[in-house]
Design an enzyme around this catalytic site. Structure first.
Site, short mmCIF file in Angstrom:
data_model
loop_
_atom_site.label_atom_id
_atom_site.label_comp_id
_atom_site.label_asym_id
_atom_site.label_seq_id
_atom_site.Cartn_x
_atom_site.Cartn_y
_atom_site.Cartn_z
N THR A 29 0.85 -1.18 0.00
CA THR A 29 0.00 0.00 0.00
C THR A 29 0.89 1.24 0.00
O THR A 29 2.08 1.15 -0.32
CB THR A 29 -1.00 -0.04 1.19
OG1 THR A 29 -1.92 1.03 1.06
CG2 THR A 29 -0.31 0.04 2.53
N ASN A 30 0.36 2.40 0.31
CA ASN A 30 1.16 3.63 0.31
C ASN A 30 0.67 4.57 1.40
O ASN A 30 -0.26 4.24 2.13
CB ASN A 30 1.13 4.29 -1.08
CG ASN A 30 -0.28 4.68 -1.47
OD1 ASN A 30 -0.90 5.53 -0.84
ND2 ASN A 30 -0.82 4.03 -2.50
N ARG A 31 1.28 5.75 1.49
CA ARG A 31 1.06 6.61 2.65
C ARG A 31 -0.12 7.56 2.48
O ARG A 31 -0.29 8.46 3.30
CB ARG A 31 2.33 7.41 2.93
CG ARG A 31 3.48 6.53 3.40
CD ARG A 31 4.77 7.33 3.51
NE ARG A 31 4.61 8.51 4.33
CZ ARG A 31 5.18 9.68 4.10
NH1 ARG A 31 5.95 9.84 3.05
NH2 ARG A 31 4.98 10.69 4.91
N SER A 32 -0.94 7.41 1.46
CA SER A 32 -2.08 8.31 1.30
C SER A 32 -3.05 8.19 2.48
O SER A 32 -3.42 7.09 2.88
CB SER A 32 -2.82 7.98 0.01
OG SER A 32 -4.05 8.65 -0.04
N ALA A 96 -4.45 7.60 -4.43
CA ALA A 96 -3.08 7.16 -4.71
C ALA A 96 -3.17 5.68 -5.06
O ALA A 96 -3.06 4.80 -4.19
CB ALA A 96 -2.19 7.39 -3.49
#
Ligand code: C5P
Length: 222
Positions: A29-32, A96
Site C-alpha cells: 500500500t502507500n502513505r495516502s 493514490a
C-alpha cells in the site's frame, strides 16, 4: 442533493490508497491518508454536486451528503468507477492508486524459509487514463504527487493522460503532502500553471472546486 452551482452534476471522486494483497496477512500500500480526496468530495457536495466517493482503506468518516463506496484494490476501484461511467459529468481522481500488484495472491501465509524473496508485480489499470479516454467523457481532474521538478513532471502527465486539469503537489517537502492536514499545490490546465501557497487541505479543496466550476461545461439542466 442540495442546490448550488453544481446541482445536477454527477461527480465521482476517488480517494485514499489502494491495498494490493500478497497473502492473507500482507500486502502493498502507500502513505495516502485520503484527506485531500475526502475534503474535495465534501466541498463538491457543498456546492450541490451528486458525489460518489470511491475510497480505498482510510480511517476517515464519510462526508455528509456523499455516497461512499469502499474498495480495497486498484482493480476494485476501477470496477466501481467503471460502473458509474454512464452518468459521470465530473471525475476527480485523488486516490493514490498502486501502480502494480503482486502477480499471484497466495492462499496461505508466506513462510520465512528463504533468505531472499522475489515478488513479481504486474501493472494495474490506470483508472484516470481510462476515464479520460471515454467518449463522451466527463471533465477530468487528476493529481500528481511528485518529487523534484514537480511542475514540469505534472505538465507532461496532464498531456500524456489527456486530462483537463491536474493538481500537482510536492511530496518531498516537510509539512505538506501525504499524511498531513496541509498541502501545497500547482494547478495546471492546458494554458497555464499557477502555484498556490500552502494551506489546509479543506481550504485547498474549496478553492479547487471554485476552479472546477469556472471550467466545467454546463451539462446540468436549469
Ligand atoms: O501517473 P500517476 O500515478 O502519477 O498519476 C496520478 C493520477 O492518476 C492521480 O490522479 C491518480 O488518482 C490517477 N491514477 C489512477 N489510476 C492509476 C494510477 C493513477 O487513476 N492506476
Amino acid at each position: 442533493w442540495g442546490a448550488g452551482p453544481l446541482h445536477g452534476i454527477n461527480t465521482v471522486v476517488t480517494a485514499g490508497p489502494t491495498y494490493e494483497a500478497l497473502d492473507p496477512a500482507r500486502g502493498f500500500t502507500n502513505r495516502s491518508s485520503g484527506k485531500m480526496g475526502y475534503a474535495l468530495a465534501a466541498a463538491l457536495a457543498n456546492q450541490g454536486a451528486a458525489v460518489t466517493l470511491i475510497s480505498g482503506p482510510t480511517a476517515l468518516p464519510a462526508p455528509a451528503g456523499v455516497r461512499r463506496i469502499a474498495v480495497t484494490s486498484a482493480r476494485q476501484m476501477r470496477d466501481a468507477v467503471w460502473a458509474c461511467r454512464g452518468a459521470m459529468d465530473l471525475f476527480v481522481a485523488a486516490a493514490a492508486v498502486a501502480d502494480y500488484r503482486p502477480q499471484t495472491v497466495l492462499a496461505d501465509k508466506l513462510k520465512k524459509d528463504a533468505d531472499t524473496l522475489t515478488v513479481t508485480l504486474v501493472r494495474n489499470p490506470d483508472i484516470l487514463a481510462e476515464v479520460a479516454a471515454l467518449t463522451p467523457r466527463p471533465f477530468t481532474v487528476g493529481f500528481a504527487a511528485e518529487t523534484g521538478d514537480v511542475e514540469t513532471k505534472a505538465r507532461a502527465k496532464r498531456a500524456r493522460k489527456g486530462i483537463d486539469l491536474i493538481v500537482a503537489n510536492p511530496i518531498d517537502e516537510a509539512g505538506v503532502g501525504f499524511a498531513g492536514d496541509d498541502n501545497r499545490v500547482i494547478l495546471i490546465d492546458k494554458d497555464h500553471a499557477g502555484a498556490w501557497a500552502a494551506a489546509p487541505k479543506t481550504e485547498i479543496a474549496r478553492a479547487l472546486v471554485r476552479e472546477i466550476i469556472k471550467r466545467l461545461p454546463r451539462t446540468a439542466s436549469p
